[in-house]
Design a protein around this motif. Structure first.
Motif, PDB file in Angstrom:
ATOM      1  N   SER A   1       8.289   1.617 -23.968  1.00 26.46           N
ATOM      2  CA  SER A   1       8.851   2.446 -22.903  1.00 26.46           C
ATOM      3  C   SER A   1       9.523   1.609 -21.825  1.00 26.46           C
ATOM      4  O   SER A   1      10.493   2.056 -21.209  1.00 26.46           O
ATOM      5  CB  SER A   1       7.752   3.315 -22.276  1.00 26.46           C
ATOM      6  OG  SER A   1       6.733   2.520 -21.696  1.00 26.46           O
ATOM      7  N   LEU A   2       9.037   0.391 -21.592  1.00 24.83           N
ATOM      8  CA  LEU A   2       9.663  -0.485 -20.604  1.00 24.83           C
ATOM      9  C   LEU A   2      10.904  -1.179 -21.158  1.00 24.83           C
ATOM     10  O   LEU A   2      11.938  -1.247 -20.508  1.00 24.83           O
ATOM     11  CB  LEU A   2       8.652  -1.523 -20.116  1.00 24.83           C
ATOM     12  CG  LEU A   2       7.640  -1.047 -19.071  1.00 24.83           C
ATOM     13  CD1 LEU A   2       6.604  -2.131 -18.802  1.00 24.83           C
ATOM     14  CD2 LEU A   2       8.327  -0.660 -17.774  1.00 24.83           C
TER      15      LEU A   2
ATOM     16  N   GLY B   1      24.340  -9.493  -8.749  1.00 25.29           N
ATOM     17  CA  GLY B   1      25.320  -9.284  -9.802  1.00 25.29           C
ATOM     18  C   GLY B   1      25.249  -7.859 -10.269  1.00 25.29           C
ATOM     19  O   GLY B   1      25.399  -6.919  -9.522  1.00 25.29           O
ATOM     20  N   ASN B   2      25.028  -7.705 -11.588  1.00 25.34           N
ATOM     21  CA  ASN B   2      24.947  -6.390 -12.178  1.00 25.34           C
ATOM     22  C   ASN B   2      23.512  -5.933 -12.363  1.00 25.34           C
ATOM     23  O   ASN B   2      23.245  -4.943 -13.029  1.00 25.34           O
ATOM     24  CB  ASN B   2      25.659  -6.383 -13.545  1.00 25.34           C
ATOM     25  CG  ASN B   2      27.149  -6.614 -13.391  1.00 25.34           C
ATOM     26  OD1 ASN B   2      27.739  -6.155 -12.423  1.00 25.34           O
ATOM     27  ND2 ASN B   2      27.736  -7.318 -14.348  1.00 25.34           N
TER      28      ASN B   2
ATOM     29  N   CYS C   1      18.264  -3.765 -19.036  1.00 27.80           N
ATOM     30  CA  CYS C   1      19.710  -3.982 -19.142  1.00 27.80           C
ATOM     31  C   CYS C   1      20.005  -5.462 -19.322  1.00 27.80           C
ATOM     32  O   CYS C   1      21.146  -5.899 -19.187  1.00 27.80           O
ATOM     33  CB  CYS C   1      20.424  -3.433 -17.909  1.00 27.80           C
ATOM     34  SG  CYS C   1      19.902  -4.192 -16.364  1.00 27.80           S
ATOM     35  N   SER C   2      18.960  -6.245 -19.608  1.00 26.95           N
ATOM     36  CA  SER C   2      19.130  -7.664 -19.929  1.00 26.95           C
ATOM     37  C   SER C   2      18.578  -7.899 -21.328  1.00 26.95           C
ATOM     38  O   SER C   2      18.019  -6.995 -21.958  1.00 26.95           O
ATOM     39  CB  SER C   2      18.393  -8.538 -18.900  1.00 26.95           C
ATOM     40  OG  SER C   2      17.001  -8.255 -18.904  1.00 26.95           O
TER      41      SER C   2
ATOM     42  N   ARG D   1      10.683 -11.264 -16.625  1.00 28.72           N
ATOM     43  CA  ARG D   1      12.032 -11.812 -16.728  1.00 28.72           C
ATOM     44  C   ARG D   1      13.061 -10.746 -17.124  1.00 28.72           C
ATOM     45  O   ARG D   1      14.256 -11.018 -17.171  1.00 28.72           O
ATOM     46  CB  ARG D   1      12.071 -12.957 -17.757  1.00 28.72           C
ATOM     47  CG  ARG D   1      11.654 -12.525 -19.161  1.00 28.72           C
ATOM     48  CD  ARG D   1      11.798 -13.656 -20.182  1.00 28.72           C
ATOM     49  NE  ARG D   1      13.180 -13.990 -20.392  1.00 28.72           N
ATOM     50  CZ  ARG D   1      13.984 -13.318 -21.215  1.00 28.72           C
ATOM     51  NH1 ARG D   1      13.540 -12.259 -21.869  1.00 28.72           N
ATOM     52  NH2 ARG D   1      15.227 -13.684 -21.368  1.00 28.72           N
ATOM     53  N   VAL D   2      12.584  -9.535 -17.404  1.00 28.64           N
ATOM     54  CA  VAL D   2      13.469  -8.451 -17.823  1.00 28.64           C
ATOM     55  C   VAL D   2      14.006  -7.727 -16.595  1.00 28.64           C
ATOM     56  O   VAL D   2      13.265  -7.437 -15.660  1.00 28.64           O
ATOM     57  CB  VAL D   2      12.719  -7.455 -18.740  1.00 28.64           C
ATOM     58  CG1 VAL D   2      13.600  -6.254 -19.050  1.00 28.64           C
ATOM     59  CG2 VAL D   2      12.285  -8.145 -20.026  1.00 28.64           C
ATOM     60  N   HIS D   3      15.311  -7.447 -16.587  1.00 27.78           N
ATOM     61  CA  HIS D   3      15.942  -6.708 -15.499  1.00 27.78           C
ATOM     62  C   HIS D   3      16.040  -5.229 -15.872  1.00 27.78           C
ATOM     63  O   HIS D   3      16.468  -4.888 -16.980  1.00 27.78           O
ATOM     64  CB  HIS D   3      17.352  -7.237 -15.216  1.00 27.78           C
ATOM     65  CG  HIS D   3      17.355  -8.642 -14.715  1.00 27.78           C
ATOM     66  ND1 HIS D   3      17.073  -8.978 -13.409  1.00 27.78           N
ATOM     67  CD2 HIS D   3      17.612  -9.818 -15.359  1.00 27.78           C
ATOM     68  CE1 HIS D   3      17.152 -10.288 -13.265  1.00 27.78           C
ATOM     69  NE2 HIS D   3      17.479 -10.821 -14.416  1.00 27.78           N
ATOM     70  N   PHE D   4      15.650  -4.357 -14.943  1.00 27.08           N
ATOM     71  CA  PHE D   4      15.731  -2.923 -15.151  1.00 27.08           C
ATOM     72  C   PHE D   4      16.813  -2.351 -14.242  1.00 27.08           C
ATOM     73  O   PHE D   4      16.737  -2.475 -13.033  1.00 27.08           O
ATOM     74  CB  PHE D   4      14.384  -2.253 -14.831  1.00 27.08           C
ATOM     75  CG  PHE D   4      13.245  -2.765 -15.679  1.00 27.08           C
ATOM     76  CD1 PHE D   4      13.071  -2.313 -16.973  1.00 27.08           C
ATOM     77  CD2 PHE D   4      12.355  -3.695 -15.166  1.00 27.08           C
ATOM     78  CE1 PHE D   4      12.039  -2.777 -17.748  1.00 27.08           C
ATOM     79  CE2 PHE D   4      11.312  -4.173 -15.938  1.00 27.08           C
ATOM     80  CZ  PHE D   4      11.152  -3.713 -17.236  1.00 27.08           C
TER      81      PHE D   4
END
Length: 328
Positions: free
Chosen positions: A197-198, A17-18, A203-204, A179-182
């Motif tokens: 910093s992370l 996806g994005n 972007c989620s 579970r975080v999307h970068f």
């Protein structure tokens, strides 16, 4: 070098996806000026060597000298020195490598590993400083009950609870990072990976991560801070009122014991608060990197002299041990 510009700061592995699944990150480091890389490398290499020698020296000295086998030095040698040594080792070697390499790249697994162990030892140090403050309070305010209150069982439960909280909090924070999307392609403006910093490059949704930070702050920040504050308020009041310490010499010794710990606490908590309580901006991040150097690198180096050189028993023990080595 650290200042080298890269077209991409995060390398995507695949797209869903994005979102992007990343395999590596690029750190901006302490500075983007190439001419400062070598001086910084030499300075922090020296700091790290002094830290390792100082922490291992404290552990060895306290283990070898029987009259230093007291609860205060038990905390200092077995746990605070060990935590400081590990805390510095998690951050400094990688930073030294970044000073002498063209691309300051760290892989995704390395990033998560550094974050996990950084959180463990940072949280453990917060609780260890609080435990030592409570120990000082009992020594000064209830000396006759000290052996009862600070028994070996009490030490065990304090240390067990401290490491349990550290492991649980670090595991939860690191687990939720997975579970975080970068998907923001930019250089991370820091010299190591911590939570802010992370999360800034996510972007989620980071709602769960921020909720965990809020919840665990009660265990990792609020509880140790209240313990430190309460312990020293009661300790200082007791000293001033001379309820337990009648002589001027006794009061001076008590103030000396507390002042060294208060100095270490002030540097650690002050620099950490400056880093994490600053507004999110480019300028504050640059200042935040400087403050981060204090609680991740400078504090571990300063703790051995802060806790040892002001205490006569450590100085005497060191002299005796050196004399034995010279004579025999």
């Amino acid at each position: 070098m650290t200042g080298h510009k890269h077209p991409h700061a995060i390398t995507p592995l695949c797209h869903t996806g994005n979102h992007s699944t990343v395999t590596e990150f690029i750190l901006a480091g302490l500075t983007d000026k190439p001419e400062l890389q070598l001086p910084h490398f030499l300075f922090f290499l020296g700091v790290y060597v002094v830290t390792v020698v100082g922490e291992l020296g404290m552990i060895t000295l306290i283990r070898l000298c029987s009259h230093l086998h007291t609860p205060m030095y038990y905390f200092l040698s077995s746990f605070l020195s060990f935590i400081d040594l590990c805390h510095s080792t998690v951050i400094t070697p990688k930073m030294l490598v970044n000073f002498v390499t063209e691309k300051n790249i760290i892989s995704y697994p390395e990033c998560m590993t550094q974050l996990y162990f950084f959180l463990i030892f940072a949280i453990a140090e917060c609780h260890m400083l609080a435990a030592m403050a409570y120990d000082h309070y009992i020594v000064i305010c209830s000396p006759l009950l000290y052996d009862v209150i600070m028994s070996p069982e009490a030490h065990f439960y304090l240390i067990f609870g401290m490491y349990t909280i550290s492991l649980v909090c670090a595991s939860a924070h690191t687990g939720c990072i997975f579970r975080v999307h970068f998907c923001k392609f930019d250089v991370i403006n820091h010299y190591f990976f911590d939570l802010p910093s992370l999360l800034n490059f996510s972007c989620s949704s980071t709602y769960v991560n921020e909720l965990l930070v809020l919840i665990f702050s009660a265990f990792t920040i609020l509880a140790p801070s209240l313990t430190l504050l309460g312990s020293y308020v009661f300790t200082i009041v007791s000293i001033l009122r001379t309820l337990r310490i009648r002589s001027t010499e006794g009061r001076s010794k008590a103030f000396s014991m507390c002042s060294s710990h208060i100095l270490a606490v002030t540097i650690f908590y002050g620099s950490a608060a400056f880093r994490y309580l600053q507004p999110s901006s480019v300028s504050s991040m640059d200042k935040g990197k400087v403050s981060s150097v204090f609680y991740t690198i400078i504090v571990p180096m300063l703790n051995p002299p802060i806790y040892s050189l002001r205490k006569k028993d450590v100085d005497v023990s060191l002299r005796k041990m050196l004399m034995k080595r010279i004579l025999f």
